[in-house]
Scaffold this motif. Structure first.
Motif, PDB file in Angstrom:
ATOM      1  N   GLN A 192       0.822  -1.201   0.000  1.00 22.91           N
ATOM      2  CA  GLN A 192       0.000   0.000   0.000  1.00 22.91           C
ATOM      3  C   GLN A 192       0.860   1.257   0.000  1.00 22.91           C
ATOM      4  N   ARG A 193       1.945   1.240   0.788  1.00 27.06           N
ATOM      5  CA  ARG A 193       2.812   2.414   0.849  1.00 27.06           C
ATOM      6  C   ARG A 193       3.561   2.607  -0.462  1.00 27.06           C
ATOM      7  N   THR A 194       4.036   1.521  -1.059  1.00 29.86           N
ATOM      8  CA  THR A 194       4.742   1.607  -2.346  1.00 29.86           C
ATOM      9  C   THR A 194       3.844   2.203  -3.411  1.00 29.86           C
ATOM     10  N   GLN A 195       2.620   1.721  -3.493  1.00 26.34           N
ATOM     11  CA  GLN A 195       1.696   2.226  -4.501  1.00 26.34           C
ATOM     12  C   GLN A 195       1.321   3.680  -4.241  1.00 26.34           C
ATOM     13  N   ALA A 196       1.198   4.060  -2.966  1.00 26.53           N
ATOM     14  CA  ALA A 196       0.889   5.453  -2.642  1.00 26.53           C
ATOM     15  C   ALA A 196       2.026   6.384  -3.061  1.00 26.53           C
ATOM     16  N   ILE A 197       3.260   5.948  -2.831  1.00 22.63           N
ATOM     17  CA  ILE A 197       4.411   6.774  -3.230  1.00 22.63           C
ATOM     18  C   ILE A 197       4.476   6.885  -4.743  1.00 22.63           C
ATOM     19  N   ALA A 198       4.258   5.772  -5.448  1.00 22.19           N
ATOM     20  CA  ALA A 198       4.298   5.799  -6.912  1.00 22.19           C
ATOM     21  C   ALA A 198       3.244   6.747  -7.469  1.00 22.19           C
ATOM     22  N   ARG A 199       2.060   6.755  -6.852  1.00 20.43           N
ATOM     23  CA  ARG A 199       1.013   7.682  -7.303  1.00 20.43           C
ATOM     24  C   ARG A 199       1.410   9.129  -7.013  1.00 20.43           C
ATOM     25  N   VAL A 257       5.059   8.215 -11.309  1.00 19.12           N
ATOM     26  CA  VAL A 257       6.161   7.602 -12.046  1.00 19.12           C
ATOM     27  C   VAL A 257       5.735   6.260 -12.625  1.00 19.12           C
ATOM     28  N   ASP A 258       6.394   5.877 -13.691  1.00 15.64           N
ATOM     29  CA  ASP A 258       6.202   4.570 -14.315  1.00 15.64           C
ATOM     30  C   ASP A 258       7.396   3.702 -13.936  1.00 15.64           C
ATOM     31  N   VAL A 259       7.138   2.649 -13.173  1.00 16.91           N
ATOM     32  CA  VAL A 259       8.220   1.762 -12.733  1.00 16.91           C
ATOM     33  C   VAL A 259       8.024   0.360 -13.318  1.00 16.91           C
ATOM     34  N   GLU A 260       7.495   0.300 -14.525  1.00 15.10           N
ATOM     35  CA  GLU A 260       7.291  -0.959 -15.236  1.00 15.10           C
ATOM     36  C   GLU A 260       6.445  -1.928 -14.404  1.00 15.10           C
ATOM     37  N   ALA A 261       5.399  -1.366 -13.795  1.00 15.95           N
ATOM     38  CA  ALA A 261       4.561  -2.159 -12.910  1.00 15.95           C
ATOM     39  C   ALA A 261       3.542  -2.981 -13.691  1.00 15.95           C
ATOM     40  N   SER A 262       3.201  -4.142 -13.139  1.00 16.70           N
ATOM     41  CA  SER A 262       2.114  -4.961 -13.666  1.00 16.70           C
ATOM     42  C   SER A 262       1.254  -5.415 -12.496  1.00 16.70           C
ATOM     43  N   ALA A 278      13.920  11.619  -5.476  1.00 21.49           N
ATOM     44  CA  ALA A 278      12.870  12.295  -4.717  1.00 21.49           C
ATOM     45  C   ALA A 278      13.370  12.697  -3.336  1.00 21.49           C
ATOM     46  N   ALA A 279      14.163  11.845  -2.704  1.00 17.75           N
ATOM     47  CA  ALA A 279      14.722  12.178  -1.394  1.00 17.75           C
ATOM     48  C   ALA A 279      15.675  13.365  -1.503  1.00 17.75           C
ATOM     49  N   GLN A 280      16.459  13.406  -2.567  1.00 18.04           N
ATOM     50  CA  GLN A 280      17.365  14.533  -2.774  1.00 18.04           C
ATOM     51  C   GLN A 280      16.588  15.838  -2.947  1.00 18.04           C
ATOM     52  N   GLU A 281      15.471  15.774  -3.646  1.00 14.78           N
ATOM     53  CA  GLU A 281      14.651  16.974  -3.825  1.00 14.78           C
ATOM     54  C   GLU A 281      14.069  17.444  -2.495  1.00 14.78           C
TER      55      GLU A 281
END
Length: 418
Positions: A117-124, A128-133, A208-211
């Motif tokens: 859930q946290r991974t998907q929330a961060i991606a949203r 970003v496109d992380v070649e997810a399926s 993102a962390a650097q930003e």
């Protein structure tokens, strides 16, 4: 708060992102020249269902134990395993038969569910496109195969991430590329199953962390943890005389974490369990996997990553002098061509073969929580589930440092259990 993080794999990058997002002054120390250069480089890519990831936790399956030293063993003892490797293996087998094994499976499933859930929330949030399926099928050659997964299935049910049983025809509707001539009694379908490119996401998290203000210092080797001086934790760096100190220190360095903890009196039985992946370009869209599949009998995963497919399997204790085990690689190629004939270009020059270490503890659970010194925190030893647990573990550590209660109960992952 000034915080040092040792390690810039997926776990370290996620931890940096969470802590920087909480407003801390974060510095990440990494011995390699870029993020995600070791265990996160080309791992299986499977995010969920995390409780069913092969080698995620010890198995009580006696058939595996009988095959450990055979030519077709599921877990091999390679050159360099030695007595220490044999002892680790004994503890791993024993952990699968312990009374608390079921509770540990449930804890791992809960951590994996929260992490997804946290991974998907961060991606949203980062868009970003992380070649997810999406979607995962657990392929059952016979109904007896489901018994190999019983502990994981029960844990997923408790964690609120059940699988639905489907027959062979339905499985082939979900994955049209599945071979029609391979025996298939049915499958378990995880609608919220997911796979994605771990290394790509780690690099995105680093940016993102650097930003957010985090600083990454590469090609910097941590020799030891500072044990004397002020009450602040610190590290001794190669080529520098004085320790680098901060208000808090988080170890996310995989196997390196165990070595750094040893002088502090915490001897964690972490071993490098090497696995293999073969990544190849898609040849035919209709014959390639659309999501991810798990073959529990051979402990193999096949995951779709954009226009590539990655098959993962094998487990080796020992360094093997870095040599690849040809029998394991043949099994992976056969799995690709057997389950998805004509779907992948295995003869392409773009095929990538990788052997990487999974920093694993014999009970299958990571080290999450306070370390043996003031201001020291541990987030390491995730084994085969590093990608599946990274964002959830990072959020939990950030909550602990902030004095908040994490979403997941971390008691089963307490470093003091060893």
């Amino acid at each position: 708060m000034r915080i040092l993080i040792v390690g810039a794999g997926i776990v370290g990058a996620a931890t940096a992102y969470e802590l920087a997002g909480d407003g801390h002054e974060v510095t990440v120390l990494e011995q390699h020249a870029a993020a995600a250069e070791q265990a996160s480089f080309a791992n299986a890519g499977l995010l969920a269902p995390s409780a069913l990831i092969p080698w995620a936790a010890p198995s009580a399956d006696s058939r595996l134990a009988r095959r450990l030293l055979g030519r077709r063993a599921g877990l091999r003892l390679a050159r360099g395993a030695g007595l220490e490797g044999l002892y680790w293996l004994w503890r791993w087998l024993r952990a699968g038969r312990q009374a608390q094994a079921g509770a540990r499976w449930q804890a791992l499933a809960a951590l994996g569910h929260a992490s997804l859930q946290r991974t998907q929330a961060i991606a949203r949030a980062l868009d970003v496109d992380v070649e997810a399926s999406r979607g995962t099928l657990v392929l059952l050659r016979s109904q007896a195969d489901a018994q190999l997964l019983r502990a994981g299935l029960d844990a997923m049910q408790t964690a609120g991430a059940p699988l639905r049983e489907v027959d062979a025809d339905t499985a082939r509707l979900i994955e049209p590329g599945l071979a029609v001539d391979v025996p298939l009694a049915g499958a378990l379908h995880a609608l919220d199953g997911a796979s994605a490119n771990c290394r790509l996401f780690a690099q995105i998290l680093r940016q993102a962390a650097q930003e957010l203000g985090a600083r990454f210092v590469f090609q910097t080797r941590v020799l030891a943890l500072a044990r004397e001086g002020t009450a602040q934790p610190g590290v001794v760096l190669a080529g520098q005389g004085e320790p680098l100190r901060a208000d808090a220190l988080v170890l996310c360095a995989g196997l390196g974490s165990a070595a750094l903890l040893r002088p502090l009196g915490l001897r964690v039985p972490m071993a490098a369990v090497h696995g293999y992946t073969v990544t190849a370009p898609v040849r035919d869209e209709m014959h390639a996997p659309q999501g991810a599949v798990i073959d529990p009998r051979h402990r193999i995963t096949i995951a779709r990553l954009g226009q590539r497919v990655r098959v993962c399997g094998g487990a080796e204790l020992g360094h093997a002098r870095g040599a690849h085990d040809e029998a394991t690689l043949r099994t992976l190629y056969l799995a690709l061509s057997g389950w998805f004939p004509g779907g992948v270009l295995t003869s392409s020059p773009q095929v990538q073969v990788w052997r990487g270490a999974r920093p694993s503890l014999p009970d299958g659970a990571p080290l999450l929580g306070a370390g043996p010194a003031r201001g020291l925190w541990l987030n390491a030893g995730h084994g085969a589930s590093g990608w599946a647990q990274a964002c959830g573990s990072a959020r939990a550590i950030a909550d602990l440092i902030a004095g908040r209660a994490p979403q997941v109960d971390l008691a089963p992952f307490d470093p003091a259990r060893f």
